[in-house]
Structure formats: C-alpha cells, structure tokens
Design an enzyme around this catalytic site. Structure first.
Site, PDB file in Angstrom:
ATOM      1  N   ASN A   7       0.949  -1.555   0.003  1.00 60.92           N
ATOM      2  CA  ASN A   7       0.267   0.356  -0.273  1.00 60.92           C
ATOM      3  C   ASN A   7       0.840   1.394  -0.206  1.00 60.92           C
ATOM      4  OD1 ASN A   7      -1.529   2.257   0.439  1.00 60.92           O
ATOM      5  ND2 ASN A   7      -2.413   1.756   2.574  1.00 60.92           N
ATOM      6  N   TRP A   8       0.757   1.398  -1.339  1.00 59.28           N
ATOM      7  CA  TRP A   8       1.846   2.743  -1.372  1.00 59.28           C
ATOM      8  C   TRP A   8       1.291   3.915  -0.805  1.00 59.28           C
ATOM      9  CZ3 TRP A   8       5.646   3.729  -6.441  1.00 59.28           C
ATOM     10  CH2 TRP A   8       6.104   2.270  -6.064  1.00 59.28           C
ATOM     11  N   LYS A   9       0.300   3.979   0.208  1.00 60.35           N
ATOM     12  CA  LYS A   9      -0.455   5.985  -0.295  1.00 60.35           C
ATOM     13  C   LYS A   9       0.094   7.080  -0.422  1.00 60.35           C
ATOM     14  CE  LYS A   9       0.068   3.122   4.563  1.00 60.35           C
ATOM     15  NZ  LYS A   9      -0.211   3.328   5.680  1.00 60.35           N
ATOM     16  N   HIS A  85      -9.539   1.207   5.260  1.00 57.45           N
ATOM     17  CA  HIS A  85      -7.877   1.357   6.089  1.00 57.45           C
ATOM     18  C   HIS A  85      -8.283   3.149   6.875  1.00 57.45           C
ATOM     19  CE1 HIS A  85      -4.067   3.022   6.250  1.00 57.45           C
ATOM     20  NE2 HIS A  85      -3.638   1.612   5.742  1.00 57.45           N
ATOM     21  N   GLU A  87      -6.542   4.594   7.968  1.00 60.83           N
ATOM     22  CA  GLU A  87      -6.133   6.269   7.773  1.00 60.83           C
ATOM     23  C   GLU A  87      -7.509   7.364   6.546  1.00 60.83           C
ATOM     24  OE1 GLU A  87      -2.802   5.314   5.369  1.00 60.83           O
ATOM     25  OE2 GLU A  87      -1.828   5.499   7.163  1.00 60.83           O
ATOM     26  N   GLU A 152      -5.781  -4.691  10.278  1.00 64.63           N
ATOM     27  CA  GLU A 152      -5.033  -3.985  10.138  1.00 64.63           C
ATOM     28  C   GLU A 152      -5.241  -3.973  11.892  1.00 64.63           C
ATOM     29  OE1 GLU A 152      -2.474  -2.723   7.170  1.00 64.63           O
ATOM     30  OE2 GLU A 152      -4.470  -1.302   7.079  1.00 64.63           O
ATOM     31  N   GLY A 158       2.166   1.850  10.916  1.00 59.58           N
ATOM     32  CA  GLY A 158       3.839   3.080  10.849  1.00 59.58           C
ATOM     33  C   GLY A 158       4.407   3.239  12.228  1.00 59.58           C
ATOM     34  N   SER A 194       3.774  -2.460  10.217  1.00 60.93           N
ATOM     35  CA  SER A 194       4.648  -2.538  10.718  1.00 60.93           C
ATOM     36  C   SER A 194       4.936  -3.511  10.477  1.00 60.93           C
ATOM     37  CB  SER A 194       5.439  -1.857  12.302  1.00 60.93           C
ATOM     38  OG  SER A 194       4.532  -0.771  12.583  1.00 60.93           O
ATOM     39  N   GLY A 215       3.012  -0.673   4.306  1.00 62.72           N
ATOM     40  CA  GLY A 215       2.458  -0.293   3.861  1.00 62.72           C
ATOM     41  C   GLY A 215       4.099   0.505   3.693  1.00 62.72           C
ATOM     42  N   GLY A 216       4.721   1.193   4.772  1.00 66.20           N
ATOM     43  CA  GLY A 216       6.062   1.785   4.198  1.00 66.20           C
ATOM     44  C   GLY A 216       7.254   0.958   3.480  1.00 66.20           C
TER      45      GLY A 216
HETATM   46  P1  13P Z   1       2.897   0.386   8.053  1.00 62.43           P
HETATM   47  O1  13P Z   1       3.551  -1.407   7.375  1.00 62.43           O
HETATM   48  O2  13P Z   1       3.513   1.479   6.900  1.00 62.43           O
HETATM   49  O3  13P Z   1       2.922   0.070   9.353  1.00 62.43           O
HETATM   50  O4  13P Z   1       1.616   0.704   7.115  1.00 62.43           O
HETATM   51  C1  13P Z   1       0.608   0.006   7.046  1.00 62.43           C
HETATM   52  C2  13P Z   1      -0.544   0.071   6.163  1.00 62.43           C
HETATM   53  O5  13P Z   1      -1.912   0.347   6.453  1.00 62.43           O
HETATM   54  C3  13P Z   1      -0.751  -0.745   5.218  1.00 62.43           C
HETATM   55  O6  13P Z   1      -2.164  -0.712   4.322  1.00 62.43           O
END
Ligand code: 13P
Length: 232
Positions: A7-9, A85, A87, A152, A158, A194, A215-216
């Site tokens: 997930n590149w956000k 999600h 966010e 999640e 994050g 994470s 994510g990251g």
């Molecule tokens: P991180 O892997 O950066 O914690 O993010 C997880 C995420 O929100 C994937 O959708």
C-alpha cells in the site's frame, strides 16, 4: 497461496512505479503480489504486476467532486481496491456503513475489495479487540462476492509496534471462524501493520493468515523484495 500487498498510500512517482513493477515482474515467487497505488498511477505500464486502488466512491457517478468510481478504477486495469483503511476512517470520517457500500460497489464493478478492520490502542489495551473486530465485520462485510479481509491493528500502522504472534493468532483465528460461520470460509485474511523483512516470516506462518499488507516497507525494492523472498 499467499498475498503480498503493498500500500503506497500518498507516495510514489510514475518512475518509481515503473522500477518497482519491472523488478517484481522479474522475480520468481509463489506469492500473489499486488501494488495498491495512488489513483494517478493506476493506469499505464505495470509489467504484468497486479494493481489495486486505495479507495473507491460509494456512488456510481454524478456530482461528487474529487471522488473516483468503481467503473473508473476498473477501466484502468486495476483488479483490487483497499476499503476502510484506518487512515480513511480517521482522516475522512469513514463509517462502517460507508465502507460496506464501498466494498459492495467494488464487487459490483468486478474489483476485489481488501476490507480493513482493526482496533485502536485504547481498545487493544482495554481488551476490547474481539468485540471491536466482530462489530466491524458484522457491519462492513458484504453478504456475497469475493473479498479479502485485512486485519490491521490501528496502533501498529507506521509505528514499528506489532501485536505478538500469539495475540495475532488469536484474532486471526476469530476472524477465520467468523468468516467460516458466514459462508466465507475461503476468504483470504491478511495481516498489516509495521511488517518488515525481519518480522514477515513470523506473521506469515500464523495459521489462517494468507498474506501481508505492507505500507512503508513496500515503497522501495530494497525493503519490499526481501519480504516477498520470505514467502517464496
Ligand atoms: P506500515 O507497514 O507502514 O505500518 O503500514 C501498514 C498499512 O497501513 C498498510 O495498509
């Protein structure tokens, strides 16, 4: 089969997408790798890598400035879409009701929704996780159609924090039992929050986990490829 979903956000340029998809396409893996990209990067060359969006409108068309419909997403060639999600829930006040409509809208447009559920840190600490997760499943999961459930924990996103494999196993098992009881026994369940190359293997080996949502660590080949390798 395991899903590795990046997930590149709100990150990434066309050049970075090109590098990432070209690199993934050369990789031998038994995992199904999916990249969920910003809307601007959905179309164009993807070197055969599966692409997903990160949100979908509740509506089909009309006066919804800035929104993107399921039909528009499908037209780019994307096959998946993340809905609900954490966010989106926090930054855009998305409710379970909206998320269910979005998931149904995705299915209607032949997209596979990746439906996110997860508890806050306060809920985790007070032992409310199971109740929160059950309510979210009750209120967001479509009755029929194909979808993926992403567990999640909101406090793990994050932050570098994760639940222990034992805590995760308990929640995943509960999700699995709920899905089975509601005729979705074959629905894939992925974990996100994470994940990195060091902890990926311990999560992927938890019973009933069918993949990871990252994510990251999905943004750079240097951090994403070792996670794919840990599956193969
Ligand atoms: P991180 O892997 O950066 O914690 O993010 C997880 C995420 O929100 C994937 O959708």
């Amino acid at each position: 089969m395991q899903f590795i979903i990046g997930n590149w956000k709100m990150n990434g340029t066309r050049k970075e997408k090109d590098t990432m998809t070209a690199t993934i396409s050369r990789k031998k893996t038994s995992a199904r790798v999916i990249l969920c990209l910003p809307f601007t990067l959905l179309s164009g060359e993807n070197h055969g890598v599966l692409i997903g969006a990160q949100d979908i409108s509740e509506h089909d068309n009309g006066a919804y400035t800035g929104d993107i419909s399921g039909k528009m997403i499908a037209e780019t060639g994307a096959k998946y879409v993340i809905v609900g999600h954490s966010e989106r829930r926090s930054n855009h006040d998305e409710t379970n009701k909206m998320i269910k409509t979005k998931a149904e809208n995705a299915i209607k447009n032949k997209l596979i929704p990746i439906i996110c559920i997860g508890e806050t840190l306060a809920e985790h600490k007070s032992g409310a996780t199971k109740a929160v997760i059950t309510k979210m499943m009750k209120e967001t999961l479509p009755i029929s159609g194909k979808f993926i459930v992403a567990y999640e924990p909101r406090w793990a996103i994050g932050t570098g924090l994760t639940p222990t494999p034992e805590q995760t196993a308990q929640i995943i098992n509960m999700i699995y039992e709920y899905l089975k009881k509601h005729n979705h026994g074959t629905t894939p369940i992925v974990y996100g929050g994470s994940i990195n190359a060091t902890n990926a293997k311990s999560f992927i080996s938890i019973p009933h986990i069918n993949g990871l949502l990252i994510g990251g660590a999905s943004l750079k080949t240097k951090t994403f490829l070792p996670i794919i390798d840990s599956i193969s």
